[in-house]
Design a protein around this motif. Sequence first.
Motif, PDB file in Angstrom:
ATOM      1  N   PRO A 135       0.814  -1.227   0.000  1.00  0.00           N
ATOM      2  CA  PRO A 135       0.000   0.000   0.000  1.00  0.00           C
ATOM      3  C   PRO A 135       0.841   1.267   0.000  1.00  0.00           C
ATOM      4  CG  PRO A 135      -0.169  -1.161   2.112  1.00  0.00           C
ATOM      5  CD  PRO A 135       0.568  -2.074   1.189  1.00  0.00           C
ATOM      6  N   ARG A 138       1.087   3.077  -3.299  1.00  0.00           N
ATOM      7  CA  ARG A 138      -0.120   3.757  -3.809  1.00  0.00           C
ATOM      8  C   ARG A 138      -0.271   3.600  -5.326  1.00  0.00           C
ATOM      9  NH1 ARG A 138      -1.860   7.206   0.220  1.00  0.00           N
ATOM     10  NH2 ARG A 138      -2.978   8.570  -1.202  1.00  0.00           N
ATOM     11  N   TRP A 140      -2.548   2.569  -7.138  1.00  0.00           N
ATOM     12  CA  TRP A 140      -3.816   2.968  -7.759  1.00  0.00           C
ATOM     13  C   TRP A 140      -3.728   4.385  -8.329  1.00  0.00           C
ATOM     14  CZ3 TRP A 140      -3.089   2.120  -2.537  1.00  0.00           C
ATOM     15  CH2 TRP A 140      -3.138   3.249  -1.720  1.00  0.00           C
ATOM     16  N   GLU A 141      -2.818   5.191  -7.801  1.00  0.00           N
ATOM     17  CA  GLU A 141      -2.677   6.555  -8.336  1.00  0.00           C
ATOM     18  C   GLU A 141      -2.107   6.513  -9.760  1.00  0.00           C
ATOM     19  OE1 GLU A 141      -0.454   8.741  -5.387  1.00  0.00           O
ATOM     20  OE2 GLU A 141      -2.190   8.841  -4.039  1.00  0.00           O
ATOM     21  N   VAL A 168     -11.264   5.615  -2.856  1.00  0.00           N
ATOM     22  CA  VAL A 168     -10.258   4.979  -1.998  1.00  0.00           C
ATOM     23  C   VAL A 168     -10.759   5.205  -0.576  1.00  0.00           C
ATOM     24  CG1 VAL A 168      -7.833   4.912  -1.305  1.00  0.00           C
ATOM     25  CG2 VAL A 168      -8.443   5.567  -3.658  1.00  0.00           C
ATOM     26  N   ASP A 171      -8.190   1.062   3.236  1.00  0.00           N
ATOM     27  CA  ASP A 171      -7.277   0.281   2.383  1.00  0.00           C
ATOM     28  C   ASP A 171      -8.017  -0.370   1.200  1.00  0.00           C
ATOM     29  OD1 ASP A 171      -8.682  -1.680   3.738  1.00  0.00           O
ATOM     30  OD2 ASP A 171      -6.925  -2.576   4.708  1.00  0.00           O
TER      31      ASP A 171
END
Length: 238
Positions: A135, A138, A140-141, A168, A171
């Motif tokens: 995580p 990040r 997903w960014e 988001v 988590d």
Amino acid sequence: MYTDLDVAHLYTLLNGWSRADDFYLARVMASNRVLDVGCGPGQLLRRARTEGHAGRLVGVDPDQAALTLARHDSSIEWHTGIAATMSFAAEFDLVVMSGHAFQSFITDDDLVASLAAIHRALAPGGMFAFETRNPARREWEDWAAGEPFSTIDHRGIPVIVSYQILSVAGDIVTLTETTATPDGTLLRVDEGQLRFIDPTLLSDLLVTSGFSIAARFGDWDETPFDPDAAELITIARA
Ligand SMILES: C[S@@+](CC[C@H](N)C(=O)[O-])C[C@H]1O[C@@H](n2cnc3c(N)ncnc32)[C@H](O)[C@@H]1O
């Protein structure tokens, strides 16, 4: 329109053989009885069989369309279902979850029930190998910033694939995969969720579920995990 089977074909096309698959394949080939949880179209176990694996290979997945592709190899047992409700008992030397399937466990209840079922499925001392994205990176960014891309699907037709992050929350990342034709005609929108679990919480849950952590890697070349690694690859012993 794009059917579930079209989506399964597209998944296979977009997710070709990788270093991650080599990592898992080596372990599958070294184990006699192997369970692949979240096996999808079954690429890993099917490759193991073609490479001469002679033992018991079992794949489990809730996605019927993906299993339709997996079932092209009938020497392997394919079961429709989710991890949490599996009823295998001390039958496997190795359980694998590849392709970030582990991130499909969204709620704490599902995660704990899934870990319990995986632990039950393993013979004493058996290994559970899986990965989850770190995580801290990040990732997903990057997906949110990514451009749509074009590919040729299994029917030879050009399609445009794009990803959108909807939310988001803690988590849990909620996102869509959109498939369209080059002229913009929508073929399909699939919404899904992925959990980016904290590494410390993950270790605690594994230990509570009866596992010990045998190894944690940050890359498929077995570099030890560090806080900046993209992947958290775990080998846990039951
Ligand atoms: C990204 S795919 C990975 C497929 C395959 N392991 C691979 O490496 O290509 C994730 C898979 O997990 C499956 N899945 C989702 N929730 C699951 C659950 N609760 N238990 C088992 N599998 C699940 C999905 O249907 C999907 O096929």
